[in-house]
Design a protein around this motif. Sequence first.
Motif, PDB file in Angstrom:
ATOM      1  N   GLY A 177       0.589  -1.269  -0.130  1.00 39.55           N
ATOM      2  CA  GLY A 177      -0.022  -0.129  -0.081  1.00 39.55           C
ATOM      3  C   GLY A 177       0.870   1.228  -0.048  1.00 39.55           C
ATOM      4  N   GLN A 178       0.178   2.515  -0.682  1.00 39.26           N
ATOM      5  CA  GLN A 178       0.884   3.518  -0.570  1.00 39.26           C
ATOM      6  C   GLN A 178       0.565   4.564   0.407  1.00 39.26           C
ATOM      7  OE1 GLN A 178       3.263   4.205  -3.426  1.00 39.26           O
ATOM      8  NE2 GLN A 178       2.879   1.933  -3.205  1.00 39.26           N
ATOM      9  N   SER A 179       1.366   5.505   1.124  1.00 38.44           N
ATOM     10  CA  SER A 179       0.953   6.127   1.935  1.00 38.44           C
ATOM     11  C   SER A 179      -0.075   7.128   1.980  1.00 38.44           C
ATOM     12  CB  SER A 179       2.405   6.856   2.688  1.00 38.44           C
ATOM     13  OG  SER A 179       2.737   7.639   1.730  1.00 38.44           O
ATOM     14  N   GLN A 180       0.089   7.496   0.635  1.00 36.72           N
ATOM     15  CA  GLN A 180      -0.963   8.697   0.205  1.00 36.72           C
ATOM     16  C   GLN A 180      -2.476   7.933   0.273  1.00 36.72           C
ATOM     17  OE1 GLN A 180       1.472   7.790  -1.698  1.00 36.72           O
ATOM     18  NE2 GLN A 180       1.104   7.603  -3.702  1.00 36.72           N
ATOM     19  N   THR A 181      -2.601   6.654  -0.075  1.00 41.65           N
ATOM     20  CA  THR A 181      -3.829   5.729   0.138  1.00 41.65           C
ATOM     21  C   THR A 181      -4.475   5.752   1.399  1.00 41.65           C
ATOM     22  OG1 THR A 181      -3.282   4.424  -1.800  1.00 41.65           O
ATOM     23  CG2 THR A 181      -5.017   3.682  -0.572  1.00 41.65           C
ATOM     24  N   ILE A 182      -3.441   5.414   2.498  1.00 40.93           N
ATOM     25  CA  ILE A 182      -3.721   5.477   3.746  1.00 40.93           C
ATOM     26  C   ILE A 182      -4.136   6.766   4.199  1.00 40.93           C
ATOM     27  CG2 ILE A 182      -2.871   5.060   6.044  1.00 40.93           C
ATOM     28  CD1 ILE A 182      -0.902   2.973   4.676  1.00 40.93           C
ATOM     29  N   ASP A 183      -3.462   7.566   4.066  1.00 35.17           N
ATOM     30  CA  ASP A 183      -3.875   9.006   4.364  1.00 35.17           C
ATOM     31  C   ASP A 183      -5.236   9.536   3.539  1.00 35.17           C
ATOM     32  OD1 ASP A 183      -1.698   9.224   5.522  1.00 35.17           O
ATOM     33  OD2 ASP A 183      -0.844  10.466   3.935  1.00 35.17           O
ATOM     34  N   ALA A 184      -5.296   9.200   2.494  1.00 29.97           N
ATOM     35  CA  ALA A 184      -6.879   9.156   1.836  1.00 29.97           C
ATOM     36  C   ALA A 184      -7.925   8.685   2.586  1.00 29.97           C
ATOM     37  CB  ALA A 184      -7.094   9.136   0.540  1.00 29.97           C
ATOM     38  N   ILE A 185      -7.607   7.505   2.980  1.00 29.08           N
ATOM     39  CA  ILE A 185      -8.800   6.613   3.467  1.00 29.08           C
ATOM     40  C   ILE A 185      -8.949   7.113   5.099  1.00 29.08           C
ATOM     41  CG2 ILE A 185      -9.311   4.294   4.174  1.00 29.08           C
ATOM     42  CD1 ILE A 185      -7.615   3.119   1.905  1.00 29.08           C
ATOM     43  N   GLU A 186      -7.959   7.517   5.880  1.00 24.34           N
ATOM     44  CA  GLU A 186      -8.288   7.992   7.027  1.00 24.34           C
ATOM     45  C   GLU A 186      -8.896   9.475   7.109  1.00 24.34           C
ATOM     46  OE1 GLU A 186      -4.826   5.490   9.698  1.00 24.34           O
ATOM     47  OE2 GLU A 186      -4.374   7.448   8.669  1.00 24.34           O
ATOM     48  N   THR A 187      -8.619  10.328   6.338  1.00 29.30           N
ATOM     49  CA  THR A 187      -9.157  11.201   6.079  1.00 29.30           C
ATOM     50  C   THR A 187     -10.622  11.525   5.746  1.00 29.30           C
ATOM     51  OG1 THR A 187      -7.173  12.492   5.112  1.00 29.30           O
ATOM     52  CG2 THR A 187      -9.272  13.727   4.837  1.00 29.30           C
ATOM     53  N   ALA A 188     -10.954  10.047   5.243  1.00 29.22           N
ATOM     54  CA  ALA A 188     -12.526  10.114   4.899  1.00 29.22           C
ATOM     55  C   ALA A 188     -13.163   9.284   6.231  1.00 29.22           C
ATOM     56  CB  ALA A 188     -12.690   9.109   3.748  1.00 29.22           C
ATOM     57  N   GLY A 189     -12.438   9.247   7.166  1.00 32.44           N
ATOM     58  CA  GLY A 189     -13.100   8.840   8.535  1.00 32.44           C
ATOM     59  C   GLY A 189     -13.123   7.351   8.694  1.00 32.44           C
ATOM     60  N   ILE A 190     -12.484   6.420   7.941  1.00 35.39           N
ATOM     61  CA  ILE A 190     -12.482   5.115   7.919  1.00 35.39           C
ATOM     62  C   ILE A 190     -10.982   4.377   8.503  1.00 35.39           C
ATOM     63  CG2 ILE A 190     -12.558   3.068   6.560  1.00 35.39           C
ATOM     64  CD1 ILE A 190     -13.923   4.686   4.382  1.00 35.39           C
ATOM     65  N   PRO A 191     -11.151   3.685   9.382  1.00 31.76           N
ATOM     66  CA  PRO A 191     -10.071   3.113  10.121  1.00 31.76           C
ATOM     67  C   PRO A 191      -9.112   2.320   9.263  1.00 31.76           C
ATOM     68  CG  PRO A 191     -12.011   2.763  11.634  1.00 31.76           C
ATOM     69  CD  PRO A 191     -12.400   3.164  10.293  1.00 31.76           C
ATOM     70  N   VAL A 192      -7.962   2.405   9.224  1.00 34.35           N
ATOM     71  CA  VAL A 192      -7.038   1.620   8.565  1.00 34.35           C
ATOM     72  C   VAL A 192      -5.916   0.888   9.308  1.00 34.35           C
ATOM     73  CG1 VAL A 192      -5.118   1.523   6.754  1.00 34.35           C
ATOM     74  CG2 VAL A 192      -7.010   3.265   6.492  1.00 34.35           C
ATOM     75  N   ALA A 193      -5.861  -0.233   9.089  1.00 36.53           N
ATOM     76  CA  ALA A 193      -4.846  -1.324   9.989  1.00 36.53           C
ATOM     77  C   ALA A 193      -3.752  -1.554   8.800  1.00 36.53           C
ATOM     78  CB  ALA A 193      -5.343  -2.409  10.590  1.00 36.53           C
ATOM     79  N   PHE A 194      -2.546  -0.988   9.067  1.00 33.85           N
ATOM     80  CA  PHE A 194      -1.309  -1.537   8.084  1.00 33.85           C
ATOM     81  C   PHE A 194      -0.632  -2.552   8.888  1.00 33.85           C
ATOM     82  CE2 PHE A 194       3.247  -0.809   7.146  1.00 33.85           C
ATOM     83  CZ  PHE A 194       2.903  -0.890   5.697  1.00 33.85           C
ATOM     84  N   ILE A 195      -0.962  -3.615   8.315  1.00 34.47           N
ATOM     85  CA  ILE A 195      -0.143  -4.901   8.986  1.00 34.47           C
ATOM     86  C   ILE A 195       0.843  -5.322   8.046  1.00 34.47           C
ATOM     87  CG2 ILE A 195      -0.626  -7.145   9.567  1.00 34.47           C
ATOM     88  CD1 ILE A 195      -3.463  -6.494  10.084  1.00 34.47           C
ATOM     89  N   ASP A 196       2.124  -5.106   8.477  1.00 37.42           N
ATOM     90  CA  ASP A 196       3.339  -5.692   7.332  1.00 37.42           C
ATOM     91  C   ASP A 196       4.497  -6.103   8.391  1.00 37.42           C
ATOM     92  OD1 ASP A 196       5.118  -5.874   5.408  1.00 37.42           O
ATOM     93  OD2 ASP A 196       6.048  -3.926   5.561  1.00 37.42           O
TER      94      ASP A 196
END
Length: 339
Positions: free
Chosen positions: A150-169
């Motif tokens: 995943g790309q950091s900008q994708t994570i930022d955009a999803i979280e900005t929309a108010g949706i929780p993101v779990a980055f598991i790596d």
Amino acid sequence: MNLSIIRIGPTENRSGMQYHAQYSLRSAGMANTRTRTLLAILLVFAIMLPLGAVGQAEHASVVQNEVSIVDSRGVVVSLPRYPDRIISLSPNITETLFALGIGERLVGRTDYCDYPSETQYIESMGDLFTPSIEKIVSAAPDLVIISNLGQSQTIDAIETAGIPVAFIDEPGTMEGTFRIIEQVGAITGTESQAKKIVLSLQETLEAVESKLSPEVHPTVYYVAGFGEWGDFTATGDTFIHDIIVSAGAVNIAENAVNWSYQLELILANDPDIIILPPMWGSTFEQTRTEFVNHPSYSSLTAVKQDRIITIDSNLMERQGPRSAQAVQQLAQKIVDILR
């Protein structure tokens, strides 16, 4: 009815006895009425207590379902309850969710999430690197899980929309694979199933190791890309390298990094075995024909002796519930080709 014991003194006559008996019976009746009333009150109170206890248990259950993990970014991901609607933006996470028995919770995936076959019925959010944020928001997930692709900008955009993101790596090792499965189990409330999967993987790996010959450690080269665009392989910093080692072989590119390798080094190390998964959009036979007929590789011993192994690249590359199967298959293919 409990009767009172009447003691009759010498001066008491029969009528007195009757009076006292009647009074005592009435008193006993009144006492029993009061007793029954008290018992009724106690019964109601007793009934209310379990109801209150049930209410507390339900409340405790809700509290217990509140879940949080610290993901691979070091970010605390908190949810009010275990997620019912999940989007996976990584193929290995998608496989893990199905292995945990909660594939029905998936409401979104990527174009590359193709295993198991049931994934075809789940709407795709797009490719791995630029999924559609609009589609993700529209799917109304409780949680989006994403891994190292995943790309950091994708994570930022999803979280900005108010949706929780779990980055598991986790690191590209079998131990890292175990932790990925356990982390997904923790955030989805399937810890016990995650532990069973990890235990099964460990048992499979132990079984493979017990059958490996201590004297035979063939050198191998994994072809991730070849030809005019350059030579790419599973270098020592990749998960595939760990699979190769676990299968009892020696990776000639173990000291290289970032998937890049030089043709001169391939020729100099002249591996015993070539591991050649089908290239994108091609069958194994098409890939094999192109590789063995390429002038750069025709002098390799493995090519001359036809020691070329094919294996599913997805099985090799995805850190998840099939990783031990990849080791098992590769180890068996190595044994078979050396006979």
